[in-house]
Write a protein that holds these residues in place. Structure first.
Motif, mmCIF file in Angstrom:
data_model
loop_
_atom_site.group_PDB
_atom_site.id
_atom_site.type_symbol
_atom_site.label_atom_id
_atom_site.label_comp_id
_atom_site.label_asym_id
_atom_site.label_seq_id
_atom_site.Cartn_x
_atom_site.Cartn_y
_atom_site.Cartn_z
ATOM 1 N N ASP A 1 -28.898 52.985 -77.361
ATOM 2 C CA ASP A 1 -27.761 52.091 -77.533
ATOM 3 C C ASP A 1 -27.634 51.145 -76.340
ATOM 4 O O ASP A 1 -28.352 51.274 -75.351
ATOM 5 N N VAL A 2 -26.765 50.163 -76.501
ATOM 6 C CA VAL A 2 -26.487 49.211 -75.425
ATOM 7 C C VAL A 2 -25.002 49.301 -75.085
ATOM 8 O O VAL A 2 -24.178 49.611 -75.941
ATOM 9 N N SER A 3 -24.701 49.063 -73.820
ATOM 10 C CA SER A 3 -23.315 49.096 -73.370
ATOM 11 C C SER A 3 -22.823 47.679 -73.142
ATOM 12 O O SER A 3 -23.585 46.826 -72.698
ATOM 13 N N PHE A 4 -21.558 47.452 -73.428
ATOM 14 C CA PHE A 4 -21.020 46.117 -73.168
ATOM 15 C C PHE A 4 -19.644 46.218 -72.523
ATOM 16 O O PHE A 4 -18.955 47.237 -72.639
ATOM 17 N N GLN A 5 -19.297 45.136 -71.839
ATOM 18 C CA GLN A 5 -17.930 44.978 -71.354
ATOM 19 C C GLN A 5 -17.527 43.532 -71.570
ATOM 20 O O GLN A 5 -18.283 42.612 -71.264
ATOM 21 N N ILE A 6 -16.349 43.336 -72.124
ATOM 22 C CA ILE A 6 -15.817 41.987 -72.303
ATOM 23 C C ILE A 6 -14.469 41.930 -71.600
ATOM 24 O O ILE A 6 -13.622 42.795 -71.803
ATOM 25 N N GLN A 7 -14.338 40.895 -70.770
ATOM 26 C CA GLN A 7 -13.068 40.716 -70.083
ATOM 27 C C GLN A 7 -12.521 39.343 -70.441
ATOM 28 O O GLN A 7 -13.232 38.345 -70.337
ATOM 29 N N GLY A 8 -11.271 39.296 -70.876
ATOM 30 C CA GLY A 8 -10.633 38.027 -71.226
ATOM 31 C C GLY A 8 -9.762 37.545 -70.077
ATOM 32 O O GLY A 8 -9.047 38.334 -69.477
ATOM 33 N N PHE A 9 -9.855 36.259 -69.750
ATOM 34 C CA PHE A 9 -8.952 35.706 -68.721
ATOM 35 C C PHE A 9 -8.786 34.216 -68.937
ATOM 36 O O PHE A 9 -9.544 33.595 -69.687
ATOM 37 N N LYS A 10 -7.774 33.662 -68.261
ATOM 38 C CA LYS A 10 -7.487 32.235 -68.401
ATOM 39 C C LYS A 10 -8.190 31.436 -67.319
ATOM 40 O O LYS A 10 -8.206 31.830 -66.158
ATOM 41 N N GLY A 11 -8.785 30.301 -67.721
ATOM 42 C CA GLY A 11 -9.420 29.411 -66.762
ATOM 43 C C GLY A 11 -8.418 28.423 -66.181
ATOM 44 O O GLY A 11 -7.234 28.445 -66.527
ATOM 45 N N GLY A 12 -8.923 27.534 -65.309
ATOM 46 C CA GLY A 12 -8.078 26.585 -64.598
ATOM 47 C C GLY A 12 -7.317 25.613 -65.497
ATOM 48 O O GLY A 12 -6.264 25.090 -65.108
ATOM 49 N N ARG A 13 -7.833 25.319 -66.662
ATOM 50 C CA ARG A 13 -7.162 24.411 -67.589
ATOM 51 C C ARG A 13 -6.331 25.178 -68.614
ATOM 52 O O ARG A 13 -5.892 24.604 -69.602
ATOM 53 N N GLY A 14 -6.195 26.466 -68.388
ATOM 54 C CA GLY A 14 -5.448 27.277 -69.345
ATOM 55 C C GLY A 14 -6.300 27.722 -70.515
ATOM 56 O O GLY A 14 -5.816 28.338 -71.458
ATOM 57 N N GLU A 15 -7.612 27.411 -70.424
ATOM 58 C CA GLU A 15 -8.508 27.806 -71.509
ATOM 59 C C GLU A 15 -8.784 29.304 -71.461
ATOM 60 O O GLU A 15 -8.690 29.923 -70.406
ATOM 61 N N LEU A 16 -9.139 29.842 -72.583
ATOM 62 C CA LEU A 16 -9.415 31.269 -72.661
ATOM 63 C C LEU A 16 -10.899 31.521 -72.424
ATOM 64 O O LEU A 16 -11.747 30.952 -73.111
ATOM 65 N N VAL B 1 -14.442 30.585 -82.463
ATOM 66 C CA VAL B 1 -13.950 31.803 -83.098
ATOM 67 C C VAL B 1 -12.905 31.430 -84.142
ATOM 68 O O VAL B 1 -11.971 30.690 -83.855
ATOM 69 N N ALA B 2 -13.112 31.924 -85.334
ATOM 70 C CA ALA B 2 -12.098 31.765 -86.375
ATOM 71 C C ALA B 2 -11.477 33.141 -86.596
ATOM 72 O O ALA B 2 -12.150 34.056 -87.036
ATOM 73 N N GLY B 3 -10.227 33.275 -86.238
ATOM 74 C CA GLY B 3 -9.560 34.563 -86.441
ATOM 75 C C GLY B 3 -10.036 35.606 -85.462
ATOM 76 O O GLY B 3 -10.129 35.363 -84.271
ATOM 77 N N GLU B 4 -10.408 36.757 -85.971
ATOM 78 C CA GLU B 4 -10.780 37.893 -85.136
ATOM 79 C C GLU B 4 -12.173 37.698 -84.540
ATOM 80 O O GLU B 4 -13.097 37.267 -85.227
ATOM 81 N N LEU B 5 -12.319 38.040 -83.265
ATOM 82 C CA LEU B 5 -13.623 37.976 -82.617
ATOM 83 C C LEU B 5 -14.494 39.124 -83.121
ATOM 84 O O LEU B 5 -14.082 40.274 -83.097
ATOM 85 N N ASN B 6 -15.692 38.784 -83.585
ATOM 86 C CA ASN B 6 -16.626 39.812 -84.026
ATOM 87 C C ASN B 6 -17.489 40.232 -82.837
ATOM 88 O O ASN B 6 -18.453 39.569 -82.485
ATOM 89 N N VAL B 7 -17.087 41.336 -82.206
ATOM 90 C CA VAL B 7 -17.726 41.752 -80.958
ATOM 91 C C VAL B 7 -19.190 42.121 -81.176
ATOM 92 O O VAL B 7 -20.056 41.747 -80.385
ATOM 93 N N ALA B 8 -19.476 42.832 -82.259
ATOM 94 C CA ALA B 8 -20.864 43.245 -82.521
ATOM 95 C C ALA B 8 -21.771 42.025 -82.662
ATOM 96 O O ALA B 8 -22.875 41.977 -82.124
ATOM 97 N N GLU B 9 -21.273 41.017 -83.386
ATOM 98 C CA GLU B 9 -22.064 39.810 -83.603
ATOM 99 C C GLU B 9 -22.279 39.057 -82.291
ATOM 100 O O GLU B 9 -23.366 38.554 -82.015
#
Ligand SMILES: [Zn+2]
Length: 154
Positions: free
Chosen positions: A31-46, A101-109
């Motif tokens: 298997d493979v391991s992943f980590q996703i971290q969400g944060f805001k950039g300088g322009r307020g972008e995700l 991204v439309a709607g829910e993020l598909n993490v596996a994809e």
């Protein structure tokens, strides 16, 4: 939608579930391991920082034996609404990739996409055991080859 500031998602995917990789792999165990971290950039972008690690068994292009490829994906992605218009400046910004991204993020994809981008086009053993492989990279100089033909009887 998953992506929110400060949120971190960790997990693993069985390689057997990442079907778009299967044609490229010698076997699909592990298997493979992943980590996703969400944060805001300088322009307020995700933004999403995505890391993927693991070992994938690829076929050496010389001897066809297994090469264990160490995955080490570390990508910065800006989440944009699907179908969003982008300025030329944005398109040319190579510090990040854009992730519609439309709607829910598909993490596996997403993880699968990033792995596909990270895999070498022509995997090879660093020291391939195939006899003669050591000089297989040597280029033949076409002028030398022509010189060898000179003066030979027809
Ligand atoms: Zn090899």
């Amino acid at each position: 939608m998953f992506a929110r500031e400060g949120r971190v998602l960790n997990g693993t995917f069985a390689v057997s579930s990442l079907e778009r990789l299967h044609d490229l792999l010698v076997d699909v165990s592990g298997d493979v391991s992943f980590q996703i971290q969400g944060f805001k950039g300088g322009r307020g972008e995700l933004l999403l920082q995505l890391q993927v690690t693991g070992f994938l068994p690829l076929a050496c292009q010389r001897c066809l034996e297994v090469v264990s490829f160490e995955l080490d994906v570390d990508s910065l992605l800006e989440v944009i609404p699907e179908g969003a218009d982008m300025s030329q400046d944005e398109l040319e910004d190579d510090t990040r990739d854009f992730l519609p991204v439309a709607g829910e993020l598909n993490v596996a994809e997403l993880v699968e996409d990033e792995i596909l981008l990270a895999l070498p086009v022509a995997p090879r053993h660093e020291k391939c055991g195939l006899p003669g492989a050591a000089d297989a990279g040597e280029r033949i100089n076409p002028f030398d080859a022509l010189a060898g033909l000179k003066g030979k009887p027809n």
